[in-house]
Write an enzyme that holds these catalytic residues in place. Structure first.
Site, short mmCIF file in Angstrom:
data_model
loop_
_atom_site.label_atom_id
_atom_site.label_comp_id
_atom_site.label_asym_id
_atom_site.label_seq_id
_atom_site.Cartn_x
_atom_site.Cartn_y
_atom_site.Cartn_z
N LYS A 13 65.09 46.03 39.63
CA LYS A 13 64.27 46.72 40.64
C LYS A 13 65.10 47.77 41.39
O LYS A 13 64.69 48.91 41.55
CB LYS A 13 63.70 45.73 41.68
CG LYS A 13 62.83 44.65 41.09
CD LYS A 13 62.27 43.73 42.17
CE LYS A 13 63.34 42.95 42.92
NZ LYS A 13 64.08 41.99 42.08
N ARG A 88 57.76 39.89 49.30
CA ARG A 88 58.22 38.82 48.42
C ARG A 88 57.39 37.56 48.59
O ARG A 88 57.64 36.57 47.91
CB ARG A 88 59.68 38.50 48.76
CG ARG A 88 60.69 38.95 47.71
CD ARG A 88 62.05 38.52 48.18
NE ARG A 88 63.06 38.50 47.19
CZ ARG A 88 64.00 39.44 47.05
NH1 ARG A 88 64.02 40.50 47.82
NH2 ARG A 88 64.93 39.30 46.14
N ARG A 127 76.56 41.55 37.22
CA ARG A 127 76.27 42.57 38.23
C ARG A 127 77.47 42.70 39.17
O ARG A 127 78.07 41.72 39.58
CB ARG A 127 75.03 42.18 39.03
CG ARG A 127 74.83 43.06 40.25
CD ARG A 127 73.41 43.11 40.73
NE ARG A 127 72.93 41.87 41.28
CZ ARG A 127 71.69 41.70 41.77
NH1 ARG A 127 70.82 42.72 41.74
NH2 ARG A 127 71.31 40.55 42.26
N ARG A 160 78.35 39.42 43.98
CA ARG A 160 77.70 38.87 45.18
C ARG A 160 77.72 37.35 45.14
O ARG A 160 77.52 36.77 44.08
CB ARG A 160 76.26 39.37 45.24
CG ARG A 160 76.11 40.72 45.88
CD ARG A 160 74.75 41.34 45.66
NE ARG A 160 73.61 40.46 45.85
CZ ARG A 160 72.34 40.83 45.69
NH1 ARG A 160 72.06 42.08 45.34
NH2 ARG A 160 71.36 39.99 45.87
N ARG A 171 67.22 30.97 43.09
CA ARG A 171 66.47 32.20 43.41
C ARG A 171 65.33 32.40 42.41
O ARG A 171 64.25 32.87 42.78
CB ARG A 171 67.41 33.41 43.40
CG ARG A 171 68.40 33.36 44.56
CD ARG A 171 69.47 34.41 44.42
NE ARG A 171 68.96 35.75 44.61
CZ ARG A 171 69.60 36.84 44.21
NH1 ARG A 171 70.76 36.75 43.61
NH2 ARG A 171 69.07 38.02 44.43
P1 ADP Z 1 67.31 43.68 41.17
O1 ADP Z 1 67.35 44.80 42.17
O2 ADP Z 1 65.96 43.50 40.54
O3 ADP Z 1 67.87 42.40 41.70
P2 ADP Z 1 69.39 45.23 39.80
O4 ADP Z 1 68.78 46.59 39.74
O5 ADP Z 1 70.51 45.04 40.76
O6 ADP Z 1 68.26 44.09 39.96
O7 ADP Z 1 69.89 44.86 38.31
C1 ADP Z 1 70.54 43.61 38.03
C2 ADP Z 1 71.71 43.84 37.08
O8 ADP Z 1 71.22 44.21 35.78
C3 ADP Z 1 72.64 44.96 37.52
O9 ADP Z 1 73.96 44.60 37.17
C4 ADP Z 1 72.16 46.18 36.71
O10 ADP Z 1 73.20 47.12 36.48
C5 ADP Z 1 71.67 45.53 35.42
N1 ADP Z 1 70.50 46.20 34.83
C6 ADP Z 1 69.46 46.80 35.49
N2 ADP Z 1 68.55 47.28 34.61
C7 ADP Z 1 69.01 46.96 33.36
C8 ADP Z 1 68.53 47.16 32.01
N3 ADP Z 1 67.36 47.81 31.77
N4 ADP Z 1 69.28 46.69 30.99
C9 ADP Z 1 70.45 46.04 31.23
N5 ADP Z 1 70.97 45.81 32.45
C10 ADP Z 1 70.26 46.26 33.51
P1 AMP Z 2 67.86 41.26 46.93
O1 AMP Z 2 68.99 42.17 47.25
O2 AMP Z 2 66.52 41.96 46.95
O3 AMP Z 2 68.07 40.46 45.67
O4 AMP Z 2 67.77 40.20 48.14
C1 AMP Z 2 68.85 39.32 48.39
C2 AMP Z 2 68.37 38.18 49.28
O5 AMP Z 2 67.90 38.71 50.56
C3 AMP Z 2 67.19 37.37 48.76
O6 AMP Z 2 67.59 36.34 47.85
C4 AMP Z 2 66.60 36.81 50.07
O7 AMP Z 2 67.37 35.72 50.56
C5 AMP Z 2 66.78 37.97 51.03
N1 AMP Z 2 65.60 38.86 51.05
C6 AMP Z 2 65.53 40.15 50.62
N2 AMP Z 2 64.30 40.64 50.77
C7 AMP Z 2 63.55 39.63 51.30
C8 AMP Z 2 62.17 39.49 51.67
N3 AMP Z 2 61.30 40.50 51.52
N4 AMP Z 2 61.77 38.31 52.17
C9 AMP Z 2 62.61 37.29 52.32
N5 AMP Z 2 63.90 37.34 51.98
C10 AMP Z 2 64.37 38.49 51.48
#
Ligand code: ADP
Ligand code: AMP
Length: 214
Positions: A13, A88, A127, A160, A171
């Site tokens: 995302k 969420r 990541r 992280r 999660r």
């Molecule tokens: P989210 O915001 O949904 O938690 P991220 O955008 O941080 O996810 O992506 C999670 C991990 O997967 C990151 O390390 C990112 O670089 C990698 N990633 C994102 N999109 C892709 C894809 N299409 N193919 C492979 N790896 C990806």
């Molecule tokens: P993210 O970076 O989006 O993966 O979010 C990391 C963490 O932040 C999540 O696992 C939740 O603990 C918290 N968080 C982020 N966005 C929300 C939301 N909209 N509602 C509740 N918790 C959130």
């Protein structure tokens, strides 16, 4: 252009939201980034949020909703925005819908990035996030030019705490219970677009821009 991103943690995302924000020149609003900035700055909100985040749980709606509703009232949101990680829960979605409805507005696109659970753990363990600017990479799928150093700001990259496998499992279960129902919620409003998130980053982006327009 008002957009929300749906999908499991690690579905991509944030990666796509940053690319969309740059292409359509709208702010990228990530609640996860806002909480992490608050933790880094040692604010009261950060202290409260950290305990939930470290446990792989959601931060309570009462700490989250007002934060976002205030943020989208800022001037830079006039042309639209992309929300990443919010809503969420169903109550968060209802609060957002109702605040927008009061102003005669609505979410126009809900983009669901679909990635099966099997792929997620691998994604999360690879990541890396910049401690300084929050940019995200993947050691295999989206590596930095120089190992361990952010391409954008030269900051240090870390895994992280909540990306460790035991927290990722929690999660994912929270996602299925509380966030996945939003797919039906936005489908019923006729704004849902699901994309296959297992393909290359650029291919996912091309799919998304097909329905957002050039
Ligand atoms: P989210 O915001 O949904 O938690 P991220 O955008 O941080 O996810 O992506 C999670 C991990 O997967 C990151 O390390 C990112 O670089 C990698 N990633 C994102 N999109 C892709 C894809 N299409 N193919 C492979 N790896 C990806
Ligand atoms: P993210 O970076 O989006 O993966 O979010 C990391 C963490 O932040 C999540 O696992 C939740 O603990 C918290 N968080 C982020 N966005 C929300 C939301 N909209 N509602 C509740 N918790 C959130």
């Amino acid at each position: 252009m008002k957009i929300i991103m749906l999908g499991a943690p690690g579905a991509g995302k944030g990666t796509q939201a940053k690319m969309i924000a740059a292409k359509y020149d709208i702010p990228h609003i990530s609640t996860g980034d806002i909480f992490r900035a608050n933790i880094k700055n040692g604010t009261e909100l950060g202290k409260k949020a950290k305990a939930y985040m470290d446990a792989g749980q959601l931060v309570p709606d009462e700490l989250t909703v007002e934060l976002v509703l205030d943020r989208i009232k800022q001037k830079d949101c006039i042309k639209g925005y992309i929300l990443d990680g919010f809503p969420r829960t169903i109550p968060q979605a209802e609060a957002l819908d109702s605040a927008l409805n009061d102003r005669g507005e609505k979410i126009e696109y809900a983009i669901n990035v679909d990635v099966p659970d099997e792929n997620i753990v691998k994604r999360m363990s690879g990541r890396r996030a910049c401690v300084n600017c929050g940019a995200t990479y993947h050691i295999v799928y989206n590596p930095t030019k120089e190992e361990g150093i952010c391409d954008v700001c030269k900051g240090e990259l870390i895994l992280r705490d909540d990306d460790k496998p035991e927290t990722v499992a929690k999660r994912l279960s929270v996602y299925h219970d509380q966030t996945q129902p939003l797919i039906d919620h936005y489908d019923a409003k006729g704004v849902l677009h699901t994309v296959d998130g297992t393909v290359d980053i650029d291919v996912v982006f091309a799919e998304i821009t097909k329905f957002l327009g050039e």
